[in-house]
Design an enzyme around this catalytic site. Structure first.
Site, PDB file in Angstrom:
ATOM      1  NE  ARG A 129      -4.799  -1.058   9.560  1.00  0.00           N
ATOM      2  CZ  ARG A 129      -3.654  -0.586   9.054  1.00  0.00           C
ATOM      3  NH1 ARG A 129      -3.601   0.589   8.505  1.00  0.00           N
ATOM      4  NH2 ARG A 129      -2.576  -1.330   9.092  1.00  0.00           N
ATOM      5  NE  ARG A 137       5.773   0.083  10.822  1.00  0.00           N
ATOM      6  CZ  ARG A 137       4.683  -0.019  10.063  1.00  0.00           C
ATOM      7  NH1 ARG A 137       4.681   0.486   8.841  1.00  0.00           N
ATOM      8  NH2 ARG A 137       3.613  -0.611  10.522  1.00  0.00           N
ATOM      9  NE  ARG A 187       6.971  -2.136   6.706  1.00  0.00           N
ATOM     10  CZ  ARG A 187       5.633  -2.076   6.666  1.00  0.00           C
ATOM     11  NH1 ARG A 187       5.012  -1.615   5.593  1.00  0.00           N
ATOM     12  NH2 ARG A 187       4.926  -2.505   7.694  1.00  0.00           N
ATOM     13  CE  LYS A 246      -1.988  -1.009   3.924  1.00  0.00           C
ATOM     14  NZ  LYS A 246      -1.238  -2.256   4.222  1.00  0.00           N
ATOM     15  NE  ARG A 304       1.449  -4.555  11.647  1.00  0.00           N
ATOM     16  CZ  ARG A 304       2.602  -4.365  11.009  1.00  0.00           C
ATOM     17  NH1 ARG A 304       3.733  -4.808  11.524  1.00  0.00           N
ATOM     18  NH2 ARG A 304       2.621  -3.726   9.863  1.00  0.00           N
TER      19      ARG A 304
HETATM   20  P1  ADP Z   1       1.058  -1.462   7.510  1.00  0.00           P
HETATM   21  O1  ADP Z   1       1.728  -0.524   6.559  1.00  0.00           O
HETATM   22  O2  ADP Z   1       1.975  -2.540   7.928  1.00  0.00           O
HETATM   23  O3  ADP Z   1      -0.273  -1.912   7.013  1.00  0.00           O
HETATM   24  P2  ADP Z   1       0.387   0.836   9.112  1.00  0.00           P
HETATM   25  O4  ADP Z   1       1.624   1.656   9.090  1.00  0.00           O
HETATM   26  O5  ADP Z   1      -0.697   1.186   8.181  1.00  0.00           O
HETATM   27  O6  ADP Z   1       0.827  -0.678   8.883  1.00  0.00           O
HETATM   28  O7  ADP Z   1      -0.210   0.806  10.572  1.00  0.00           O
HETATM   29  C1  ADP Z   1       0.595   0.602  11.713  1.00  0.00           C
HETATM   30  C2  ADP Z   1      -0.275   0.596  12.959  1.00  0.00           C
HETATM   31  O8  ADP Z   1      -0.955   1.868  13.111  1.00  0.00           O
HETATM   32  C3  ADP Z   1      -1.407  -0.424  12.968  1.00  0.00           C
HETATM   33  O9  ADP Z   1      -0.961  -1.710  13.400  1.00  0.00           O
HETATM   34  C4  ADP Z   1      -2.388   0.225  13.961  1.00  0.00           C
HETATM   35  O10 ADP Z   1      -1.936   0.063  15.295  1.00  0.00           O
HETATM   36  C5  ADP Z   1      -2.255   1.698  13.610  1.00  0.00           C
HETATM   37  N1  ADP Z   1      -3.210   2.101  12.545  1.00  0.00           N
HETATM   38  C6  ADP Z   1      -2.890   2.584  11.324  1.00  0.00           C
HETATM   39  N2  ADP Z   1      -3.995   2.878  10.612  1.00  0.00           N
HETATM   40  C7  ADP Z   1      -5.050   2.576  11.402  1.00  0.00           C
HETATM   41  C8  ADP Z   1      -6.464   2.640  11.236  1.00  0.00           C
HETATM   42  N3  ADP Z   1      -7.038   3.103  10.097  1.00  0.00           N
HETATM   43  N4  ADP Z   1      -7.245   2.231  12.261  1.00  0.00           N
HETATM   44  C9  ADP Z   1      -6.708   1.783  13.418  1.00  0.00           C
HETATM   45  N5  ADP Z   1      -5.392   1.687  13.639  1.00  0.00           N
HETATM   46  C10 ADP Z   1      -4.551   2.081  12.653  1.00  0.00           C
HETATM   47  P1  ADP Z   2       2.211  -1.832   3.247  1.00  0.00           P
HETATM   48  O1  ADP Z   2       2.157  -0.327   3.274  1.00  0.00           O
HETATM   49  O2  ADP Z   2       1.011  -2.439   2.555  1.00  0.00           O
HETATM   50  O3  ADP Z   2       2.439  -2.433   4.597  1.00  0.00           O
HETATM   51  P2  ADP Z   2       4.809  -1.493   1.915  1.00  0.00           P
HETATM   52  O4  ADP Z   2       4.580  -0.691   0.691  1.00  0.00           O
HETATM   53  O5  ADP Z   2       5.422  -0.815   3.091  1.00  0.00           O
HETATM   54  O6  ADP Z   2       3.447  -2.264   2.330  1.00  0.00           O
HETATM   55  O7  ADP Z   2       5.714  -2.747   1.506  1.00  0.00           O
HETATM   56  C1  ADP Z   2       6.156  -3.705   2.477  1.00  0.00           C
HETATM   57  C2  ADP Z   2       7.583  -4.168   2.131  1.00  0.00           C
HETATM   58  O8  ADP Z   2       7.554  -4.924   0.913  1.00  0.00           O
HETATM   59  C3  ADP Z   2       8.549  -3.009   1.899  1.00  0.00           C
HETATM   60  O9  ADP Z   2       9.810  -3.387   2.426  1.00  0.00           O
HETATM   61  C4  ADP Z   2       8.599  -2.843   0.385  1.00  0.00           C
HETATM   62  O10 ADP Z   2       9.887  -2.400  -0.036  1.00  0.00           O
HETATM   63  C5  ADP Z   2       8.319  -4.275  -0.120  1.00  0.00           C
HETATM   64  N1  ADP Z   2       7.473  -4.309  -1.322  1.00  0.00           N
HETATM   65  C6  ADP Z   2       6.458  -3.472  -1.667  1.00  0.00           C
HETATM   66  N2  ADP Z   2       5.900  -3.842  -2.842  1.00  0.00           N
HETATM   67  C7  ADP Z   2       6.563  -4.942  -3.256  1.00  0.00           C
HETATM   68  C8  ADP Z   2       6.451  -5.808  -4.398  1.00  0.00           C
HETATM   69  N3  ADP Z   2       5.518  -5.591  -5.335  1.00  0.00           N
HETATM   70  N4  ADP Z   2       7.297  -6.838  -4.480  1.00  0.00           N
HETATM   71  C9  ADP Z   2       8.247  -7.053  -3.505  1.00  0.00           C
HETATM   72  N5  ADP Z   2       8.403  -6.284  -2.414  1.00  0.00           N
HETATM   73  C10 ADP Z   2       7.580  -5.249  -2.280  1.00  0.00           C
END
Ligand code: ADP
Ligand code: ADP
Ligand code: ZN
Length: 234
Positions: free
Chosen positions: A109, A181, A148, A34, A192
């Site tokens: 979410r 992180r 990551r 994302k 998660r």
């Molecule tokens: P990821 O990129 O791995 O999906 P995020 O960076 O979006 O993770 O979110 C990290 C943490 O922030 C989540 O595990 C949650 O604790 C909090 N968080 C983020 N977005 C939301 C949301 N829309 N609702 C509730 N908690 C959230």
């Molecule tokens: P999210 O926001 O959904 O948690 P991220 O964009 O942070 O996901 O991506 C999670 C990890 O996977 C990062 O380390 C990123 O560099 C890697 N990544 C993202 N897209 C791809 C892909 N299409 N193929 C392989 N690795 C990816």
């Protein structure tokens, strides 16, 4: 201000000028890409990327009242309560840089957040152009998240194997240190993913029924995924 909406799936034109308006939601499990795709999409459409996770992490770092309130949830990989998220987001989406639209990454979410967002959009005479669901299996999510890394200074994202920096541990863009992180460690990742399956996956059906949903295979390389997204929101 009078708002004219293009037919479903198209971009909207507002008023008499010909600016393109783009409001998009990206949904997917942790690690689906994302953040990676939201960054590209926001740059390409010239609208801000709004990432709830980053907003919360910054608040925690700066020890603001919001940060103190949400820190525990982030550390455990639990969701922050809906009313906190909705309060923060309605404020953020009302800022002037959001007039031409936004890419939402990590919000909504839960069904409660989706309903709150819908009310906010209605109140403001707006609607979404698309909801993109990025799909990847859990095992891939674990591999991606455990590798990551993020630049502590500029926020640029890396993966130790899939998107490595030129020099290990150092940001290509600004020379800052790359950090992992706290919630990207394996135990928390599994939790998660479970939270995603229980709370967020039902949103996919919710948006599908509303006719907005577009599914994209998140397993392809980032450029191919981006092309797939662009072809869906033209
Ligand atoms: P990821 O990129 O791995 O999906 P995020 O960076 O979006 O993770 O979110 C990290 C943490 O922030 C989540 O595990 C949650 O604790 C909090 N968080 C983020 N977005 C939301 C949301 N829309 N609702 C509730 N908690 C959230
Ligand atoms: P999210 O926001 O959904 O948690 P991220 O964009 O942070 O996901 O991506 C999670 C990890 O996977 C990062 O380390 C990123 O560099 C890697 N990544 C993202 N897209 C791809 C892909 N299409 N193929 C392989 N690795 C990816
Ligand atoms: Zn950097």
């Amino acid at each position: 201000m009078k708002v004219f909406w293009a037919p479903k799936g198209g971009a909207a034109l507002e008023g008499v000028n010909s600016l393109i308006y783009m409001r998009i939601i990206l949904i997917g499990p942790p690690g689906a890409g994302k953040g990676t795709q939201a960054e590209k999409l926001a740059a390409c459409k010239n609208v801000p990327r709004i990432t709830t996770g980053d907003l919360f992490r910054r608040a925690v770092q700066e020890k603001t009242a919001l940060g103190l309130r949400v820190q525990n949830y982030l550390e455990k990989g639990a969701l922050v309560p809906d009313e906190v998220v909705l309060g923060l987001m309605s404020e953020r989406m009302s800022q002037s840089d959001c007039k031409a639209g936004f890419v939402l990454d990590g919000f909504p979410r839960t069904l409660g957040q989706a309903t709150g967002l819908e009310k906010w959009m209605e109140k403001n005479g707006l609607r979404f152009d698309a909801v993109i669901a990025l799909e990847i299996p859990d095992d891939e999510a674990v591999v991606r998240i455990s590798g990551r890394r993020q630049c502590g200074a500029c926020g640029a994202a890396y993966h130790v194997n899939f998107q490595p920096p030129k020099n290990a541990g150092v940001c290509d863009k600004c020379g800052g240190s790359l950090l992992q992180r706290k919630d990207d460690e394996e135990g928390t990742i599994r939790h998660r993913l479970q939270v995603y399956a229980e709370e967020t996956a039902p949103l996919i059906r919710f948006y599908d029924r509303a006719g907005f949903l577009k599914k994209v295979d998140g397993l392809k390389n980032p450029d191919v995924v981006f092309q797939a997204i662009c072809s869906l929101i033209k």
